[in-house]
Design a protein around this motif. Structure first.
Motif, PDB file in Angstrom:
ATOM      1  N   GLY A 292      -1.107  16.769  17.663  1.00 23.82           N
ATOM      2  CA  GLY A 292      -1.883  17.047  18.872  1.00 23.82           C
ATOM      3  C   GLY A 292      -2.336  15.773  19.548  1.00 23.82           C
ATOM      4  N   THR A 293      -3.643  15.560  19.595  1.00 29.13           N
ATOM      5  CA  THR A 293      -4.201  14.407  20.314  1.00 29.13           C
ATOM      6  C   THR A 293      -4.434  13.191  19.424  1.00 29.13           C
ATOM      7  OG1 THR A 293      -6.460  15.198  19.950  1.00 29.13           O
ATOM      8  CG2 THR A 293      -5.347  15.922  21.981  1.00 29.13           C
ATOM      9  N   VAL A 294      -3.929  13.235  18.181  1.00 30.62           N
ATOM     10  CA  VAL A 294      -4.100  12.098  17.268  1.00 30.62           C
ATOM     11  C   VAL A 294      -2.798  11.800  16.539  1.00 30.62           C
ATOM     12  CG1 VAL A 294      -6.556  12.543  16.875  1.00 30.62           C
ATOM     13  CG2 VAL A 294      -4.877  13.518  15.307  1.00 30.62           C
ATOM     14  N   LYS A 295      -2.719  10.588  16.023  1.00 31.87           N
ATOM     15  CA  LYS A 295      -1.667  10.215  15.076  1.00 31.87           C
ATOM     16  C   LYS A 295      -2.389   9.790  13.812  1.00 31.87           C
ATOM     17  CE  LYS A 295       2.044   7.917  16.309  1.00 31.87           C
ATOM     18  NZ  LYS A 295       2.945   6.822  16.722  1.00 31.87           N
ATOM     19  N   ILE A 296      -1.912  10.279  12.664  1.00 32.65           N
ATOM     20  CA  ILE A 296      -2.566   9.977  11.388  1.00 32.65           C
ATOM     21  C   ILE A 296      -1.571   9.407  10.390  1.00 32.65           C
ATOM     22  CG2 ILE A 296      -4.229  11.854  11.713  1.00 32.65           C
ATOM     23  CD1 ILE A 296      -2.545  13.168   9.232  1.00 32.65           C
ATOM     24  N   ALA A 297      -2.100   8.787   9.366  1.00 31.73           N
ATOM     25  CA  ALA A 297      -1.356   8.400   8.174  1.00 31.73           C
ATOM     26  C   ALA A 297      -2.384   8.399   7.045  1.00 31.73           C
ATOM     27  CB  ALA A 297      -0.711   7.027   8.332  1.00 31.73           C
ATOM     28  N   VAL A 298      -1.913   8.633   5.807  1.00 28.02           N
ATOM     29  CA  VAL A 298      -2.826   8.703   4.662  1.00 28.02           C
ATOM     30  C   VAL A 298      -2.304   7.793   3.556  1.00 28.02           C
ATOM     31  CG1 VAL A 298      -3.879  10.204   2.919  1.00 28.02           C
ATOM     32  CG2 VAL A 298      -3.465  11.093   5.239  1.00 28.02           C
ATOM     33  N   PHE A 299      -3.207   6.936   3.018  1.00 28.89           N
ATOM     34  CA  PHE A 299      -2.821   6.026   1.951  1.00 28.89           C
ATOM     35  C   PHE A 299      -3.741   6.155   0.747  1.00 28.89           C
ATOM     36  CE2 PHE A 299      -5.656   3.507   4.664  1.00 28.89           C
ATOM     37  CZ  PHE A 299      -6.529   2.947   3.742  1.00 28.89           C
ATOM     38  N   ASN A 300      -3.265   5.626  -0.379  1.00 24.85           N
ATOM     39  CA  ASN A 300      -3.992   5.592  -1.642  1.00 24.85           C
ATOM     40  C   ASN A 300      -4.733   4.260  -1.712  1.00 24.85           C
ATOM     41  OD1 ASN A 300      -4.726   5.205  -4.342  1.00 24.85           O
ATOM     42  ND2 ASN A 300      -2.794   5.948  -5.156  1.00 24.85           N
ATOM     43  N   ASP A 301      -6.062   4.319  -1.891  1.00 21.21           N
ATOM     44  CA  ASP A 301      -6.836   3.066  -1.945  1.00 21.21           C
ATOM     45  C   ASP A 301      -6.859   2.435  -3.339  1.00 21.21           C
ATOM     46  OD1 ASP A 301      -8.777   4.466  -3.435  1.00 21.21           O
ATOM     47  OD2 ASP A 301     -10.422   3.981  -2.072  1.00 21.21           O
ATOM     48  N   THR A 302      -6.100   2.960  -4.270  1.00 15.88           N
ATOM     49  CA  THR A 302      -5.955   2.482  -5.659  1.00 15.88           C
ATOM     50  C   THR A 302      -7.229   2.640  -6.488  1.00 15.88           C
ATOM     51  OG1 THR A 302      -6.531   0.119  -5.387  1.00 15.88           O
ATOM     52  CG2 THR A 302      -4.231   0.755  -4.935  1.00 15.88           C
ATOM     53  N   CYS A 303      -8.244   3.257  -5.922  1.00 18.49           N
ATOM     54  CA  CYS A 303      -9.536   3.405  -6.606  1.00 18.49           C
ATOM     55  C   CYS A 303      -9.963   4.859  -6.687  1.00 18.49           C
ATOM     56  CB  CYS A 303     -10.601   2.579  -5.892  1.00 18.49           C
ATOM     57  SG  CYS A 303     -10.187   0.832  -5.850  1.00 18.49           S
ATOM     58  N   GLY A 304      -8.966   5.783  -6.513  1.00 12.80           N
ATOM     59  CA  GLY A 304      -9.237   7.201  -6.664  1.00 12.80           C
ATOM     60  C   GLY A 304      -9.332   7.994  -5.384  1.00 12.80           C
ATOM     61  N   ASN A 305      -8.994   7.373  -4.245  1.00 14.83           N
ATOM     62  CA  ASN A 305      -9.182   8.061  -2.966  1.00 14.83           C
ATOM     63  C   ASN A 305      -7.945   8.014  -2.083  1.00 14.83           C
ATOM     64  OD1 ASN A 305     -12.195   8.376  -3.262  1.00 14.83           O
ATOM     65  ND2 ASN A 305     -12.011   6.157  -3.350  1.00 14.83           N
ATOM     66  N   ASN A 306      -7.759   9.096  -1.354  1.00 17.94           N
ATOM     67  CA  ASN A 306      -6.854   9.093  -0.218  1.00 17.94           C
ATOM     68  C   ASN A 306      -7.703   8.738   0.994  1.00 17.94           C
ATOM     69  OD1 ASN A 306      -4.362  10.174  -1.407  1.00 17.94           O
ATOM     70  ND2 ASN A 306      -5.586  12.010  -1.732  1.00 17.94           N
ATOM     71  N   ILE A 307      -7.207   7.813   1.814  1.00 19.84           N
ATOM     72  CA  ILE A 307      -7.914   7.406   3.024  1.00 19.84           C
ATOM     73  C   ILE A 307      -6.973   7.659   4.199  1.00 19.84           C
ATOM     74  CG2 ILE A 307      -9.023   5.518   4.273  1.00 19.84           C
ATOM     75  CD1 ILE A 307     -10.491   6.169   1.662  1.00 19.84           C
ATOM     76  N   GLN A 308      -7.509   8.268   5.239  1.00 15.58           N
ATOM     77  CA  GLN A 308      -6.716   8.581   6.431  1.00 15.58           C
ATOM     78  C   GLN A 308      -7.025   7.559   7.519  1.00 15.58           C
ATOM     79  OE1 GLN A 308      -5.951  12.759   7.766  1.00 15.58           O
ATOM     80  NE2 GLN A 308      -7.506  12.229   9.267  1.00 15.58           N
ATOM     81  N   ILE A 309      -5.984   7.089   8.198  1.00 11.51           N
ATOM     82  CA  ILE A 309      -6.206   6.286   9.398  1.00 11.51           C
ATOM     83  C   ILE A 309      -5.808   7.145  10.582  1.00 11.51           C
ATOM     84  CG2 ILE A 309      -6.131   3.988   8.376  1.00 11.51           C
ATOM     85  CD1 ILE A 309      -3.201   3.766   9.091  1.00 11.51           C
ATOM     86  N   VAL A 310      -6.571   7.032  11.655  1.00 13.16           N
ATOM     87  CA  VAL A 310      -6.425   7.921  12.805  1.00 13.16           C
ATOM     88  C   VAL A 310      -6.386   7.108  14.092  1.00 13.16           C
ATOM     89  CG1 VAL A 310      -7.490   9.794  14.104  1.00 13.16           C
ATOM     90  CG2 VAL A 310      -7.711   9.745  11.639  1.00 13.16           C
ATOM     91  N   GLU A 311      -5.435   7.446  14.928  1.00 17.75           N
ATOM     92  CA  GLU A 311      -5.326   6.863  16.272  1.00 17.75           C
ATOM     93  C   GLU A 311      -5.474   7.992  17.278  1.00 17.75           C
ATOM     94  OE1 GLU A 311      -1.809   4.920  19.097  1.00 17.75           O
ATOM     95  OE2 GLU A 311      -1.484   5.129  16.939  1.00 17.75           O
TER      96      GLU A 311
ATOM     97  N   VAL B 255       0.851  -1.191   0.000  1.00 17.47           N
ATOM     98  CA  VAL B 255       0.000   0.000   0.000  1.00 17.47           C
ATOM     99  C   VAL B 255       0.887   1.242   0.000  1.00 17.47           C
ATOM    100  CG1 VAL B 255      -1.750   1.287   1.294  1.00 17.47           C
ATOM    101  CG2 VAL B 255      -1.876  -1.219   1.146  1.00 17.47           C
ATOM    102  N   GLU B 256       0.515   2.227  -0.819  1.00 20.53           N
ATOM    103  CA  GLU B 256       1.289   3.472  -0.930  1.00 20.53           C
ATOM    104  C   GLU B 256       0.713   4.556  -0.023  1.00 20.53           C
ATOM    105  OE1 GLU B 256       1.633   4.688  -4.990  1.00 20.53           O
ATOM    106  OE2 GLU B 256       2.320   2.711  -5.632  1.00 20.53           O
ATOM    107  N   PHE B 257       1.581   5.157   0.760  1.00 17.69           N
ATOM    108  CA  PHE B 257       1.195   6.222   1.681  1.00 17.69           C
ATOM    109  C   PHE B 257       1.717   7.562   1.198  1.00 17.69           C
ATOM    110  CE2 PHE B 257       0.272   2.678   4.329  1.00 17.69           C
ATOM    111  CZ  PHE B 257      -0.591   3.127   5.303  1.00 17.69           C
ATOM    112  N   SER B 258       0.889   8.588   1.285  1.00 22.41           N
ATOM    113  CA  SER B 258       1.327   9.953   0.991  1.00 22.41           C
ATOM    114  C   SER B 258       1.719  10.685   2.269  1.00 22.41           C
ATOM    115  CB  SER B 258       0.230  10.729   0.253  1.00 22.41           C
ATOM    116  OG  SER B 258      -0.958  10.771   1.022  1.00 22.41           O
ATOM    117  N   VAL B 259       1.204  10.211   3.401  1.00 18.07           N
ATOM    118  CA  VAL B 259       1.568  10.769   4.710  1.00 18.07           C
ATOM    119  C   VAL B 259       1.919   9.600   5.619  1.00 18.07           C
ATOM    120  CG1 VAL B 259       0.790  12.098   6.708  1.00 18.07           C
ATOM    121  CG2 VAL B 259       0.020  12.759   4.409  1.00 18.07           C
TER     122      VAL B 259
END
Length: 131
Positions: free
Chosen positions: A110-129, A100-104
């Protein structure tokens, strides 16, 4: 009221199904043909199979404004939606190992940790902790 289904626009439903099940670990919930080129196709979290369903919506192929909106969000690097994670670093490493390719990369904000990946179908998806 409560949310039962939410949708994510995808350019190719079969490719999206493979990505969301094989890479992200979701489970196919509903798959009903609607026409020759579209299905009512939903996936759910493996950990909450009675929870919110994600409709893998073929809107970009059938509604030009949806296609333009999706493309503009993607090109601007803006996530279409986000998924919660108990451990963003762990999920990032697992997904990187699956190609999986990540752009972030995992980033504390602050109060979260994030990462952003390409879902290969036209979207950036963010995961949040939540920290």
């Amino acid at each position: 009221m409560k949310v039962k289904v939410t949708s994510i626009p995808v350019q190719d439903q079969e490719k999206a199904l493979q990505f969301y099940t094989e890479k992200l670990g979701f489970v196919k919930k509903v798959d009903v043909p609607l026409s020759e080129h579209s299905r009512w196709l939903t996936v759910v979290s493996k950990e909450d199979q009675e929870g919110v369903e994600i409709l893998l919506e073929p809107a970009p192929n059938h509604f030009e404004p949806s296609k333009i909106y999706q493309q503009a969000l993607f090109e601007a690097g803006i996530p279409y939606t986000q998924f919660n994670s108990d451990d963003v670093q762990r999920d990032y490493e697992k997904l990187i190992d699956l190609g999986v390719e990540f752009s972030v990369k995992p980033t504390a904000m602050g109060t979260v940790k994030i990462a952003v990946f390409n879902d290969t179908c036209g979207n950036n998806i963010q995961i949040v902790e939540m920290l």
